[in-house]
Write a protein that holds these residues in place. Structure first.
Motif, PDB file in Angstrom:
ATOM      1  N   UNK A  22      61.090  77.805  41.070  1.00 48.42           N
ATOM      2  CA  UNK A  22      60.386  76.890  40.162  1.00 48.42           C
ATOM      3  C   UNK A  22      59.350  76.101  40.955  1.00 48.42           C
ATOM      4  N   UNK A  23      58.073  76.440  40.784  1.00 51.15           N
ATOM      5  CA  UNK A  23      57.036  75.873  41.638  1.00 51.15           C
ATOM      6  C   UNK A  23      55.947  75.117  40.882  1.00 51.15           C
ATOM      7  N   UNK A  24      55.879  75.268  39.554  1.00 51.32           N
ATOM      8  CA  UNK A  24      54.751  74.713  38.801  1.00 51.32           C
ATOM      9  C   UNK A  24      55.252  73.706  37.769  1.00 51.32           C
ATOM     10  N   UNK A  25      54.784  72.472  37.887  1.00 52.54           N
ATOM     11  CA  UNK A  25      55.212  71.400  36.994  1.00 52.54           C
ATOM     12  C   UNK A  25      53.988  70.783  36.328  1.00 52.54           C
ATOM     13  N   UNK A  26      53.993  70.775  34.994  1.00 54.85           N
ATOM     14  CA  UNK A  26      52.918  70.158  34.226  1.00 54.85           C
ATOM     15  C   UNK A  26      53.440  68.872  33.603  1.00 54.85           C
ATOM     16  N   UNK A  27      52.902  67.748  34.008  1.00 56.62           N
ATOM     17  CA  UNK A  27      53.413  66.450  33.557  1.00 56.62           C
ATOM     18  C   UNK A  27      52.854  66.100  32.174  1.00 56.62           C
ATOM     19  N   UNK A  28      53.330  66.812  31.175  1.00 53.01           N
ATOM     20  CA  UNK A  28      52.925  66.486  29.804  1.00 53.01           C
ATOM     21  C   UNK A  28      53.824  65.406  29.209  1.00 53.01           C
ATOM     22  N   UNK A  29      54.999  65.144  29.839  1.00 54.12           N
ATOM     23  CA  UNK A  29      55.914  64.078  29.392  1.00 54.12           C
ATOM     24  C   UNK A  29      56.112  64.127  27.880  1.00 54.12           C
ATOM     25  N   UNK A  30      56.585  65.268  27.392  1.00 61.74           N
ATOM     26  CA  UNK A  30      56.603  65.444  25.944  1.00 61.74           C
ATOM     27  C   UNK A  30      57.771  64.771  25.234  1.00 61.74           C
ATOM     28  N   UNK A  31      58.867  64.508  25.922  1.00 62.71           N
ATOM     29  CA  UNK A  31      59.937  63.765  25.236  1.00 62.71           C
ATOM     30  C   UNK A  31      60.713  62.907  26.225  1.00 62.71           C
ATOM     31  N   UNK A  32      61.147  61.763  25.732  1.00 65.27           N
ATOM     32  CA  UNK A  32      61.868  60.762  26.519  1.00 65.27           C
ATOM     33  C   UNK A  32      63.333  61.163  26.603  1.00 65.27           C
ATOM     34  N   UNK A  33      63.893  61.132  27.799  1.00 68.85           N
ATOM     35  CA  UNK A  33      65.270  61.584  27.989  1.00 68.85           C
ATOM     36  C   UNK A  33      66.230  60.420  27.723  1.00 68.85           C
ATOM     37  N   UNK A  34      66.545  60.244  26.458  1.00 69.21           N
ATOM     38  CA  UNK A  34      67.385  59.127  26.048  1.00 69.21           C
ATOM     39  C   UNK A  34      68.849  59.324  26.420  1.00 69.21           C
ATOM     40  N   UNK A  35      69.495  58.221  26.744  1.00 64.95           N
ATOM     41  CA  UNK A  35      70.929  58.208  27.045  1.00 64.95           C
ATOM     42  C   UNK A  35      71.619  57.318  26.013  1.00 64.95           C
ATOM     43  N   UNK A  36      72.533  57.893  25.265  1.00 63.71           N
ATOM     44  CA  UNK A  36      73.204  57.173  24.185  1.00 63.71           C
ATOM     45  C   UNK A  36      74.562  56.685  24.688  1.00 63.71           C
ATOM     46  N   UNK A  37      74.746  55.368  24.630  1.00 63.51           N
ATOM     47  CA  UNK A  37      75.974  54.756  25.134  1.00 63.51           C
ATOM     48  C   UNK A  37      76.859  54.358  23.949  1.00 63.51           C
ATOM     49  N   UNK A  38      78.026  55.001  23.887  1.00 58.25           N
ATOM     50  CA  UNK A  38      78.952  54.836  22.765  1.00 58.25           C
ATOM     51  C   UNK A  38      80.176  54.039  23.202  1.00 58.25           C
ATOM     52  N   UNK A  39      80.761  53.316  22.228  1.00 62.55           N
ATOM     53  CA  UNK A  39      81.995  52.578  22.506  1.00 62.55           C
ATOM     54  C   UNK A  39      82.937  52.693  21.315  1.00 62.55           C
ATOM     55  N   UNK A  40      84.217  52.699  21.600  1.00 63.84           N
ATOM     56  CA  UNK A  40      85.218  52.662  20.537  1.00 63.84           C
ATOM     57  C   UNK A  40      85.017  51.386  19.720  1.00 63.84           C
ATOM     58  N   UNK A  41      84.752  51.536  18.437  1.00 68.45           N
ATOM     59  CA  UNK A  41      84.505  50.353  17.616  1.00 68.45           C
ATOM     60  C   UNK A  41      85.766  49.511  17.458  1.00 68.45           C
TER      61      UNK A  41
END
Length: 352
Positions: free
Chosen positions: A230-249
Motif C-alpha cells: 500500500x503506497x498511494x494515499x489520497x487525502x480526500x478525508x471523505x468520512x469522519x471515523x466516529x467512535x460511539x461510547x455506550x453505557x448500560x442505562x
C-alpha cells in the motif's frame, strides 16, 4: 534539596490518595474496548478513568478491559451492555449498525468539512438526538454517552497508483466491511467493493485480492500496510471515523445525581481526548508512511468536488434503505449546516 523534598511529599500524597480512592470505592464500572493500548479508544478510557475516580472522590472506580476479555464483537459487547455485564463499551458505526443502523450516517462521505465542524456537531444536540433514538430502540437498555474519534478521517489508499479523481478508482478492488453502506459508497465512486475482514486485509493487499482500502493514516501504519504494497494515499478525508461510547442505562440511572454528573463530565473529557489523540499520532504516522516509500496526495478543490458529486447517490440510498435513515440524515445535515456557520463566524471574528 527543596525540590527533592517537594517531589517526595507529592509522590507520597498521590500514592496515599490513590490508595484511599481504591479503598473507598463502592461502585466499579467495567469498561471495555476491543482494540489495544496504542489506540485512541484506550487514550480516551484512561482519561475517563482518571477523571471519574478523582472527581467522585473514590466512590466510583473504573476497571479497564482492553481487547476481547469480556466480548469479541460489537453485537456481543452491546448485548453485555444491555444485560448489565458490561458498563461501558466503545464501537465504530459498523460495530453497532446491526442494532442501530442509522448511526452509519457518520460514514456518509463529504458531508463534514473538517475537524472543527465535526467536533462542533458531535458536541451538540445531534448526539443527544441519537441518544434518545438508541434508548427507544433498545428498550431503554443502551445509552449513547458521547461520540468521539477513532483514527481521524477515512481516505482512499491503494497499491496501484495516485488517485486524483473517481476515474482513477474505476474497477479498483476496494476493501470494505461486509455491510451495504460502504459497498454502495465504493460503487458510487467507481470502485469494485470487496468485503474483507480487518485481520485479513494485510494478506489480501499483499496477494492482490484487494487493491485499495479506505482508512485513516494511523490505522494504515499500525497495521504496517506499506509492507503489503500500500503506497498511494489520497487525502480526500471523505468520512469522519466516529467512535460511539455506550453505557448500560440501568447502571447510569442507578447512580446518584452527583455521580451521574461525574460520569457525564468524564465522558466529555474522554471525548476531548479522542478528538486530540489522532491529530498527534498522525504526525509520526505520515512521516513513517513516507519513509516506507508511500506517496501522499492532497486533491484540489475541483477534484474533491468531483468525488463529492460522484458519491451523492449514496445519500438517497441511505435515506431510502436504512431504518430511520431519512430522519437521521436530515438531523445530521441540519447540525452540520449550523456547525459550519458557527465555525465560519468564529474564524471571521478571530481574523479581525
Amino acid at each position: 534539596m527543596l525540590k527533592t523534598t517537594l517531589k517526595t511529599l507529592l509522590l507520597a500524597s498521590t500514592l496515599a490518595g490513590a490508595a484511599g480512592l481504591a479503598q473507598a470505592a463502592d461502585i466499579t464500572l467495567r469498561a471495555t474496548a476491543t482494540s489495544n493500548e496504542n489506540d485512541e479508544d484506550y487514550d480516551g478510557l484512561v482519561v475517563f478513568k482518571n477523571y471519574v475516580e478523582n472527581a467522585s472522590n473514590g466512590a466510583i472506580a473504573v476497571e479497564l478491559f482492553i481487547g476481547t476479555q469480556l466480548c469479541a464483537t460489537g453485537e456481543e459487547c452491546l448485548q453485555g451492555v444491555a444485560d448489565g455485564s458490561i458498563d461501558v463499551f466503545i464501537s465504530t458505526s459498523g460495530g453497532a449498525a446491526g442494532l442501530f443502523p442509522y448511526i452509519q450516517v457518520l460514514d456518509l462521505p463529504y458531508l463534514m468539512s473538517d475537524d472543527r465542524v465535526a467536533e462542533t456537531v458531535l458536541s451538540g444536540d445531534f448526539t443527544r438526538e441519537l441518544r434518545a433514538r438508541a434508548l427507544a430502540d433498545s428498550g431503554d437498555a443502551i445509552r449513547l454517552m458521547t461520540i468521539g474519534n477513532t483514527g481521524g478521517w477515512r481516505s482512499y489508499a491503494n497499491t496501484k497508483g495516485t488517485v486524483h479523481t473517481p476515474a482513477d478508482l474505476k474497477g479498483l478492488k476496494m476493501r470494505t466491511v461486509p455491510a451495504d453502506l460502504p459497498q454502495q459508497a465504493a460503487m458510487a465512486v467507481g470502485a469494485s467493493p470487496t468485503p474483507i475482514p480487518w485481520p485479513e486485509l494485510f494478506t489480501s493487499l499483499q496477494t492482490g485480492v484487494v487493491e485499495g482500502t479506505a482508512n485513516g493514516i494511523t490505522d494504515i501504519m499500525s497495521m504496517k500496510f506499506p509492507d503489503a504494497g500500500l503506497k498511494y494515499l489520497t487525502l480526500d478525508n471523505h468520512s469522519y471515523m466516529g467512535a460511539f461510547w455506550w453505557m448500560s442505562n440501568a447502571r447510569f440511572e442507578g447512580l446518584t445525581p452527583e455521580q451521574r454528573q461525574v460520569v457525564v463530565d468524564g465522558f466529555a473529557a474522554l471525548q476531548q481526548a479522542t478528538f486530540a489523540s489522532p491529530k498527534r499520532k498522525s504526525i509520526q504516522a505520515y512521516d513513517d508512511f513516507k519513509a516506507a516509500g508511500g506517496e501522499v496526495y492532497v486533491p484540489t478543490a475541483e477534484e474533491k468536488a468531483a468525488f463529492k458529486e460522484a458519491a451523492t447517490p449514496v445519500f438517497d440510498w441511505f435515506k431510502g434503505n436504512v431504518t430511520g435513515g431519512a430522519e437521521v440524515f436530515d438531523q445530521f445535515t441540519a447540525a452540520i449546516t449550523k456547525a459550519q456557520a458557527e465555525v465560519d463566524a468564529e474564524r471571521a471574528a478571530d481574523l479581525n
